[in-house]
Design a protein around this motif. Structure first.
Motif, PDB file in Angstrom:
ATOM      1  N   HIS A 148      -8.219   8.497   6.165  1.00  8.42           N
ATOM      2  CA  HIS A 148      -8.946   9.414   7.042  1.00  8.42           C
ATOM      3  C   HIS A 148      -9.958  10.192   6.217  1.00  8.42           C
ATOM      4  CE1 HIS A 148      -6.602  12.944   5.648  1.00  8.42           C
ATOM      5  NE2 HIS A 148      -5.601  12.094   5.585  1.00  8.42           N
TER       6      HIS A 148
ATOM      7  N   SER B  15      -8.937  15.295  10.969  1.00  7.06           N
ATOM      8  CA  SER B  15      -8.909  13.831  10.918  1.00  7.06           C
ATOM      9  C   SER B  15      -7.552  13.339  10.423  1.00  7.06           C
ATOM     10  CB  SER B  15     -10.030  13.299  10.024  1.00  7.06           C
ATOM     11  OG  SER B  15      -9.836  13.688   8.676  1.00  7.06           O
TER      12      SER B  15
ATOM     13  N   GLU C 202      -5.223  13.516  13.374  1.00  7.27           N
ATOM     14  CA  GLU C 202      -5.583  12.449  14.311  1.00  7.27           C
ATOM     15  C   GLU C 202      -5.022  11.112  13.836  1.00  7.27           C
ATOM     16  OE1 GLU C 202      -9.520  10.516  16.498  1.00  7.27           O
ATOM     17  OE2 GLU C 202      -9.759  12.017  14.919  1.00  7.27           O
TER      18      GLU C 202
ATOM     19  N   ARG D 281      -2.196   8.958  15.827  1.00  5.31           N
ATOM     20  CA  ARG D 281      -2.512   7.604  16.286  1.00  5.31           C
ATOM     21  C   ARG D 281      -1.558   6.581  15.685  1.00  5.31           C
ATOM     22  NH1 ARG D 281      -6.933   5.856  19.282  1.00  5.31           N
ATOM     23  NH2 ARG D 281      -5.701   3.952  19.121  1.00  5.31           N
TER      24      ARG D 281
ATOM     25  N   GLU E  73       1.730   9.980  25.728  1.00  2.26           N
ATOM     26  CA  GLU E  73       0.636   9.005  25.732  1.00  2.26           C
ATOM     27  C   GLU E  73       1.175   7.578  25.653  1.00  2.26           C
ATOM     28  OE1 GLU E  73      -2.669   7.863  26.581  1.00  2.26           O
ATOM     29  OE2 GLU E  73      -2.988   9.886  25.803  1.00  2.26           O
TER      30      GLU E  73
ATOM     31  N   ASP F  37      -7.863   2.522  24.124  1.00  2.00           N
ATOM     32  CA  ASP F  37      -8.123   3.249  22.881  1.00  2.00           C
ATOM     33  C   ASP F  37      -9.011   4.461  23.132  1.00  2.00           C
ATOM     34  OD1 ASP F  37      -6.582   1.718  21.204  1.00  2.00           O
ATOM     35  OD2 ASP F  37      -8.199   0.340  20.686  1.00  2.00           O
ATOM     36  N   ALA F  38     -10.023   4.290  23.987  1.00  2.00           N
ATOM     37  CA  ALA F  38     -10.903   5.417  24.297  1.00  2.00           C
ATOM     38  C   ALA F  38     -10.140   6.509  25.039  1.00  2.00           C
ATOM     39  CB  ALA F  38     -12.096   4.936  25.128  1.00  2.00           C
TER      40      ALA F  38
ATOM     41  N   ASP G  84      -8.087   8.333  22.486  1.00  2.00           N
ATOM     42  CA  ASP G  84      -8.955   9.185  21.668  1.00  2.00           C
ATOM     43  C   ASP G  84      -9.350  10.455  22.422  1.00  2.00           C
ATOM     44  OD1 ASP G  84      -8.890   7.452  19.537  1.00  2.00           O
ATOM     45  OD2 ASP G  84     -10.780   6.455  20.036  1.00  2.00           O
TER      46      ASP G  84
ATOM     47  N   LEU H  67      -6.204  12.813  22.765  1.00  2.00           N
ATOM     48  CA  LEU H  67      -5.866  13.407  21.475  1.00  2.00           C
ATOM     49  C   LEU H  67      -6.944  14.387  21.036  1.00  2.00           C
ATOM     50  CD1 LEU H  67      -4.104  13.631  18.995  1.00  2.00           C
ATOM     51  CD2 LEU H  67      -5.130  11.515  18.120  1.00  2.00           C
ATOM     52  N   GLY H  68      -8.200  14.053  21.319  1.00  2.00           N
ATOM     53  CA  GLY H  68      -9.287  14.959  20.963  1.00  2.00           C
ATOM     54  C   GLY H  68      -9.166  16.297  21.669  1.00  2.00           C
TER      55      GLY H  68
END
Length: 299
Positions: A92, A98, A101, A105, A166, A245-246, A249, A252-253
């Motif tokens: 990362h 990051s 994240e 993930r 998730e 995946d989007a 993201d 999580l964002g």
């Protein structure tokens, strides 16, 4: 605390149980039993895991297993820790956001790769060395962040809950879509997901029924705000071309945006008092303006 005062399951998780004192050196080991159970769950699902079935795979009697694992409940506890063993921290950018994240993930991907993990009862999640090692990775990322230890623990716990939520949504919607594809094509119910057309499974995702119901079945004047939101969504979302995946993201964002805002607020003012004293997080907190994160506590 002496080892004898520690529950047997925790001693086994941490390799402190020792081997049985009587009889010859056993051909079995706790580790071998757990790995066999995990392989069985990978191949046939968690429902296939029983002491008798694991013993059958190992070519021994179920009674032989009980010298190393005292019950199926304990076996599930050992499995819950075992699943964290292969987790490794991805590369990362080096900053804490990051890092968290990547940490989160990696867990979501691991859960989706072994979906039986989500079937494990929460009571099975004992504190074993693999889970603690993985928690250490998160605390290493947060080492230079200006938060108290309890706040860092809350951040890690929040992200762990996000992983479960998730992964469960992604997995269960995919499994429901796969069942729909099997029914429509007249395929056996046990047809592996890997043998189905991924695009067809994606298009069959039950989340797409949401738009259909509101558009075709709900009265025109009902749910105006939901309908306005749907009208503003990109076409791929409504036509079935989902990008899991989007979606991960984005979710999580949003969570990390909240954590980042909290960290900024903490650096701008004195820390909130610990839970229980009537301020942020405490049972007597009533949300007064002066008690908000980043503001100076009243009085």
């Amino acid at each position: 605390m002496d080892d004898e005062e520690v529950p047997a399951t925790l001693r086994r998780l941490w390799g402190r149980a020792g081997r049985p004192r009587r009889g010859p050196k056993p051909a079995l080991s706790t580790d071998r039993i757990v790995r066999t159970a995990a392989d069985l769950a990978d191949a046939e699902g968690l429902g296939a895991v029983s002491m008798a079935r694991v013993a059958d795979v190992l070519g021994c009697t179920a009674m032989a297993l009980y010298r190393h694992v005292e019950s199926k409940d304990e076996l599930l506890a050992l499995l819950a820790d075992h699943i964290a063993e292969p987790l490794t921290m991805p590369e990362h950018a080096g900053d804490w956001r990051s890092g968290l994240e990547a940490w989160t993930r990696a867990q979501i991907d691991a859960a989706l790769a072994r979906p039986w993990f989500l079937e494990l009862p929460l009571a099975a999640a004992r504190i074993g060395p693999n889970r603690v090692r993985w928690m250490e990775e998160a605390f290493a990322v947060l080492a230079e962040v200006d938060l108290r230890g309890d706040e860092k623990l809350a951040v890690v716990g929040l992200l762990a809950q996000h992983v479960l939520a998730e992964a469960r949504v992604q997995l269960e919607t995919t499994l429901a879509a796969a069942d729909d594809v099997r029914r429509r094509r007249g395929l056996p119910a046990d047809t592996p997901l890997s043998e189905l057309d991924p695009a067809e499974v994606t298009a069959a995702n039950p989340m797409h029924d949401f738009e259909t119901v509101l558009h075709d079945l709900a009265a025109p004047g009902d749910y105006p705000h939901l309908k306005a939101a749907l009208a503003d969504m990109p076409a791929p979302v409504l036509t079935g071309a989902r990008d899991p995946d989007a979606e991960i993201d984005l979710g999580l964002g949003l969570v990390l945006d909240g954590v980042e805002a909290y960290v900024r607020a903490r650096s701008a003012g004195p820390p909130p008092r610990p839970p229980g004293d009537g301020t942020v997080g405490g049972p007597r907190h009533h949300g007064s303006r002066d008690d908000r994160i980043g503001d100076r506590p009243a009085g």
